[in-house]
Motif scaffolding. Sequence first.
Motif, PDB file in Angstrom:
ATOM      1  N   UNK A 296      62.420  13.848  81.892  1.00 43.97           N
ATOM      2  CA  UNK A 296      62.292  15.101  82.639  1.00 43.97           C
ATOM      3  C   UNK A 296      60.857  15.506  82.933  1.00 43.97           C
ATOM      4  N   UNK A 297      59.919  15.069  82.113  1.00 36.78           N
ATOM      5  CA  UNK A 297      58.509  15.415  82.370  1.00 36.78           C
ATOM      6  C   UNK A 297      57.707  14.117  82.396  1.00 36.78           C
ATOM      7  N   UNK A 298      57.124  13.841  83.565  1.00 40.03           N
ATOM      8  CA  UNK A 298      56.421  12.569  83.748  1.00 40.03           C
ATOM      9  C   UNK A 298      54.986  12.830  84.170  1.00 40.03           C
ATOM     10  N   UNK A 299      54.125  11.902  83.823  1.00 39.27           N
ATOM     11  CA  UNK A 299      52.750  12.005  84.311  1.00 39.27           C
ATOM     12  C   UNK A 299      52.361  10.673  84.935  1.00 39.27           C
ATOM     13  N   UNK A 300      51.425  10.728  85.851  1.00 34.00           N
ATOM     14  CA  UNK A 300      50.969   9.485  86.478  1.00 34.00           C
ATOM     15  C   UNK A 300      49.473   9.349  86.293  1.00 34.00           C
ATOM     16  N   UNK A 301      48.984   8.130  86.487  1.00 33.85           N
ATOM     17  CA  UNK A 301      47.541   7.927  86.341  1.00 33.85           C
ATOM     18  C   UNK A 301      46.776   8.496  87.520  1.00 33.85           C
ATOM     19  N   UNK A 302      47.508   8.991  88.525  1.00 40.79           N
ATOM     20  CA  UNK A 302      46.839   9.670  89.637  1.00 40.79           C
ATOM     21  C   UNK A 302      46.728  11.164  89.308  1.00 40.79           C
ATOM     22  N   UNK A 303      46.929  11.472  88.022  1.00 34.14           N
ATOM     23  CA  UNK A 303      46.813  12.844  87.532  1.00 34.14           C
ATOM     24  C   UNK A 303      47.810  13.801  88.171  1.00 34.14           C
ATOM     25  N   UNK A 304      49.024  13.312  88.326  1.00 32.02           N
ATOM     26  CA  UNK A 304      50.082  14.186  88.803  1.00 32.02           C
ATOM     27  C   UNK A 304      51.047  14.405  87.661  1.00 32.02           C
ATOM     28  N   UNK A 305      51.691  15.556  87.681  1.00 27.67           N
ATOM     29  CA  UNK A 305      52.725  15.808  86.684  1.00 27.67           C
ATOM     30  C   UNK A 305      54.008  16.089  87.454  1.00 27.67           C
ATOM     31  N   UNK A 306      55.108  15.504  87.019  1.00 31.39           N
ATOM     32  CA  UNK A 306      56.384  15.694  87.700  1.00 31.39           C
ATOM     33  C   UNK A 306      57.378  16.265  86.701  1.00 31.39           C
ATOM     34  N   UNK A 307      58.013  17.370  87.081  1.00 29.48           N
ATOM     35  CA  UNK A 307      58.965  18.014  86.175  1.00 29.48           C
ATOM     36  C   UNK A 307      60.320  18.061  86.866  1.00 29.48           C
ATOM     37  N   UNK A 308      61.329  17.536  86.196  1.00 29.02           N
ATOM     38  CA  UNK A 308      62.675  17.559  86.772  1.00 29.02           C
ATOM     39  C   UNK A 308      63.081  19.003  86.974  1.00 29.02           C
ATOM     40  N   UNK A 309      63.555  19.303  88.200  1.00 31.64           N
ATOM     41  CA  UNK A 309      63.824  20.709  88.503  1.00 31.64           C
ATOM     42  C   UNK A 309      64.978  21.272  87.669  1.00 31.64           C
ATOM     43  N   UNK A 310      65.752  20.391  86.995  1.00 31.22           N
ATOM     44  CA  UNK A 310      66.854  20.894  86.186  1.00 31.22           C
ATOM     45  C   UNK A 310      66.484  21.079  84.716  1.00 31.22           C
ATOM     46  N   UNK A 311      65.207  20.906  84.432  1.00 29.94           N
ATOM     47  CA  UNK A 311      64.768  21.050  83.034  1.00 29.94           C
ATOM     48  C   UNK A 311      65.075  22.451  82.490  1.00 29.94           C
ATOM     49  N   UNK A 312      65.007  23.449  83.390  1.00 23.62           N
ATOM     50  CA  UNK A 312      65.216  24.833  82.939  1.00 23.62           C
ATOM     51  C   UNK A 312      66.638  25.051  82.431  1.00 23.62           C
ATOM     52  N   UNK A 313      67.579  24.186  82.824  1.00 22.45           N
ATOM     53  CA  UNK A 313      68.969  24.327  82.366  1.00 22.45           C
ATOM     54  C   UNK A 313      69.283  23.411  81.198  1.00 22.45           C
ATOM     55  N   UNK A 314      68.384  22.508  80.920  1.00 24.67           N
ATOM     56  CA  UNK A 314      68.678  21.474  79.932  1.00 24.67           C
ATOM     57  C   UNK A 314      68.901  22.041  78.529  1.00 24.67           C
ATOM     58  N   UNK A 315      68.066  23.001  78.132  1.00 23.99           N
ATOM     59  CA  UNK A 315      68.220  23.486  76.751  1.00 23.99           C
ATOM     60  C   UNK A 315      69.507  24.289  76.572  1.00 23.99           C
ATOM     61  N   UNK A 316      69.972  24.942  77.664  1.00 27.96           N
ATOM     62  CA  UNK A 316      71.240  25.669  77.548  1.00 27.96           C
ATOM     63  C   UNK A 316      72.388  24.677  77.337  1.00 27.96           C
TER      64      UNK A 316
END
Lengths: 202, 515
Positions: B226-246
């Motif tokens: 759900x949370x990824x980083x790249x060596x191009x200094x980008x961060x990617x967050x799965x848009x459904x992460x906010x529902x995951x803990x529920x």
Amino acid sequence: MGKPAIINIIDANIPVDQKSDDSLIMLFQSGDTSVYRFLVERYQEKVRNLIYSIFNESGIVDDLAQEIFIKAYEALPKFRFESSFYTWLYRIAVNRSRDEMRRRKVKRFLSFHSVEHSTNRSLEELTSTTFDDEQTHEVIEKTLNSLPEKYRIPIILKDIDGLSYDEIAEVLACEIGTVKSRLSRGRSMLKEKLKPLIAGAV
Amino acid sequence: MNVIDTKELDRIITLYLDGELDSDAVKAFEEYIATHPTVARDVDVLRLAKRSLKEGKRIPHNDWFWLRLSNTIDRSESRRKRFPARFRSAASLAAVAAVTISLIGIVYLKDAPLYQSYFRDKKNQLQNTLMQGNIIPFFSHLDKNDVLNFALFGSLPLDSANGTALTVKNDEHDGAQIEIVRDRSGQRLPPVTVKEFYANVGLHAEHERQFVDSMLETYTRKLQASVLVSDKNEIAINEQLADLNRTMVSSIAASLKPTQRARLQRLLLERQAPYAVVSITEPKLEPHELRQRLPKLPAGNRYVVISKDTVGFAEMTMDVEAINERLRRQAIAEQQMMAERMFKEFAEMQRQFENNIVISGPDNNTIRVFSTDKVFQINLQPPGTAPSYGGMVEVVRPRRVPPTVPRKPLNDVVVIDDSAFTFELSAGEDAVRAFRRLPRGEFRFEIADTSASTPKVRIMFKSTPTRKEIDAVLREMKQREEELIDIDSLLRENKKREIEMLEKKNNAGKRIFEL
């Protein structure tokens, strides 16, 4: 230089990351492609710095170095041990850099942008003040970059990478005599351009 | 050594500097330069150049080099295996044919759906390039304690020393949010370990513990993807992460007996968790039936990608196992170095997003991104939107937890319409007119529909624009608007003078007539 079959027996007990280039290549050619990592780690900084010296800009270094190592990976199964791995790798790197320079020349021609002009201007700016070591280095680097590629690359290989005349000849696929004359001509041009610029530094 | 011609002298200097002359030749040459100061000076210049080049600056080491290279090699290897060489030429021909057909479709048929699908494909290609290079899970070393704390409290530590944490929430009051909060050390309660959780909730039976254990394991992989980083200094967050803990806390609660659920409720309330159990005895379903009717783990592959200077969406499918395997081979020291660098980069990102940025998503969702020195927030759903669970059984319900940082008002908003990589800006009429006068093709923006009551300028980019590009366009707009105002005032001035002249002429005429 033929295929060194004996190497496998000699360094069988040496840890993989300490094996010679030839042994790693033999392992690679026998199917263990994971050893390529050790070859990359051994030479990645040399290749990256070579590209950096040729282009003098950091933005292009990693992309070009990646391409070079991919090309080497694809060609490694056909490596015939006729030269050392690193001169072979340097040859790929220099050829790829030359392609890139040619591509840029075409682009520059189409966009009517003159690099010569910008180089001269920055040199003027640089030489308008008193020199310290860093400025001297910058002036030398910029002057080197203004030389034609044919003379510049042998100087980079000799003075920055510390290659011997034989090795430069292998990388550039030419005779040793040609290497000597290009170095001599290149340095002569460099000297003529540098003399008025770094008068106070010597 | 007597008189030497220049060419020969250059050759000898080169050999001398490279240490290629024998000792006799060196001696002779040194005697020569002692009596020829000009040559000695040339040698000094070249010696200085040689030394300076040898000791010159080197490019910094790249920790990601091998990881990125191995990713590319893996990709090309798997492509090669999937697609043998003999089919490749045929495939290229097919691809060319497909593109030609699409273009013919666009040019001659002028069919609107074709246009749309062409641009949609183009956009997808561009989105995929957003996360080029290495992509690795940001949370590559999650343990079960971390995952449990994320399930219960919606928080994952990013940097234990400074108290930086990633937090998520989704409630009607604040909408769906993902935040990276700095320095929470003062507000944080110590995390709950899995062992403490079992003891607190009263999970004594082995099979009950095994069940929660296996859930935590599944969630670990989901969180890693759900949370990824790249060596191009980008961060990617799965848009459904906010529902995951529920989903996670619902599944845990559903597996509990009423007494255990009561204990869980107490724990959640004591620890100010964002969710509370709906009922200790309800719904009255067997655990296996209940589990079937729980919200499923979010399966979407759409990520919000944030780089130092831009925000966008990207569709990505992650093979976390393969990436983790590669990470396991990477030395721990290297990984720590990467994490440290990522934190530094993240601080830089936070500085870039000082204003609110609203991205209009593909399903008409708007995503707001803003940053202060304490928080970097991605608001995935606007406040006031009740989270939807599609008829699933509601085991836990959001509780109102005071926000960790003050919210920023929605002023100074830049809207990014992701559907065609365009920016829509409310612009004054003058600006719209100014844009009409700009030579097309020179600029990468166009005027949108101006029939609406508030005219809009749509700026179209060939690819996802960077923050720098947005700023440049905004500057351009402002400048054009000012120029236009100047032109208009000049025109007004001219008109006034013309009228005055006319009046003077008329008056003169009148006077002649009177005379």
